[in-house]
Design an enzyme around this catalytic site. Structure first.
Site, short mmCIF file in Angstrom:
data_model
loop_
_atom_site.label_atom_id
_atom_site.label_comp_id
_atom_site.label_asym_id
_atom_site.label_seq_id
_atom_site.Cartn_x
_atom_site.Cartn_y
_atom_site.Cartn_z
N ASN A 78 0.83 -1.21 0.00
CA ASN A 78 0.00 0.00 0.00
C ASN A 78 0.86 1.25 0.00
OD1 ASN A 78 -3.08 -0.49 0.25
ND2 ASN A 78 -2.17 -2.07 1.53
N HIS A 102 -8.57 -0.85 5.37
CA HIS A 102 -8.92 -2.14 5.98
C HIS A 102 -9.39 -3.07 4.86
CE1 HIS A 102 -10.13 -5.02 9.02
NE2 HIS A 102 -11.24 -5.19 8.33
C1 GRF Z 1 -2.57 -6.56 4.03
O1 GRF Z 1 -3.28 -7.58 4.68
C2 GRF Z 1 -3.53 -5.50 3.59
O2 GRF Z 1 -4.75 -6.10 3.18
C3 GRF Z 1 -3.72 -4.70 4.84
O3 GRF Z 1 -2.45 -4.74 5.50
C4 GRF Z 1 -1.70 -5.89 5.06
C5 GRF Z 1 -0.34 -5.57 4.54
O4 GRF Z 1 -0.41 -4.61 3.56
N1 GRF Z 1 -4.13 -3.36 4.54
P1 GRF Z 1 0.95 -3.96 2.91
O5 GRF Z 1 1.36 -4.84 1.78
O6 GRF Z 1 2.00 -3.94 4.02
O7 GRF Z 1 0.52 -2.60 2.46
#
Ligand code: GRF
Length: 209
Positions: free
Chosen positions: A14, A110
């Site tokens: 993200n 989320h």
């Molecule tokens: C993933 O489970 C995502 O769905 C949630 O946080 C976890 C890790 O996301 N938002 P990222 O790859 O570290 O952004």
């Protein structure tokens, strides 16, 4: 220019979506001024460093008491004077003091359609395991403002994603990330950076263009 600090815990996909969106001009009037992880040696810290963004690990394990961790986290955050704090896969409960100090300036992504499959114990892969266990046909992701509750703040945006036959939690997580999270979070930051949304009576209102 909106000063953004991103809090991370793991892979940072993200975070990468935000970095890429700023790079590509899908997010304007915003810059990531720092990234803070509660875990050392994770890919999200590498992603920040590669993008030339100051990156820090502030881990609860390095502090004798939880409140000392909270103090260190808040001190680092204050140092960068963020206009917006983004929880991007951040798996630590936000200290009450931080929620109040940065009230209506913290957002979270989320991986479900809140109010389904959220709250205590619903994070990461666990969310998708529960979705498959329940047999729902549609899931998705939600970006929302953070308040004192767990996943209870005003909802900014949501996007639905179909559950498909044969999905495993890992396959479903990836689809929700690709089709929802990585689009919703950058779009929400761009909306906030360009003054397109406000909160009134606990609901997010989009300003008419
Ligand atoms: C993933 O489970 C995502 O769905 C949630 O946080 C976890 C890790 O996301 N938002 P990222 O790859 O570290 O952004």
């Amino acid at each position: 220019m909106l000063r953004v600090v991103v809090l991370v815990s793991g892979g940072g996909t993200n975070l990468q979506a935000i970095i890429d969106s700023i790079e590509a001009g899908r997010i304007t009037n915003a810059q990531i001024v720092a990234v803070i992880s509660n875990n050392p040696g994770v890919k999200s810290l590498e992603r920040a460093e590669k993008a030339g963004i100051p990156a820090f690990c502030i881990s609860p394990k390095d502090f004798e008491r939880r409140e000392l961790f909270h103090e260190a986290l808040l001190a680092r955050l204050d140092e960068y004077e963020p206009d917006l704090v983004v929880l991007a896969g951040f798996l630590v409960r936000i200290p009450e003091e931080m929620v109040h100090k940065y009230s209506s300036r913290i957002i979270n992504i989320h991986p479900s359609l809140i109010p389904s499959f959220c709250g205590v114990g619903y994070y990461g892969l666990k969310v998708h395991e529960k979705v498959l266990e329940r047999g729902v046909k549609v899931t998705g992701a939600t970006v929302h403002f953070v308040n004192e509750g767990m996943d209870e703040g005003p909802i900014i945006a949501q996007k639905a994603v179909y559950v498909e036959q044969g999905d495993t939690p890992q396959i479903l997580q990836r689809r929700v990330m690709e089709q929802a999270e990585w689009q919703l979070l950058p779009a929400a930051i761009d909306d906030i950076a360009n003054g397109r949304i406000r909160v009134a009576e606990g609901k997010v209102i989009r300003k008419e263009d």
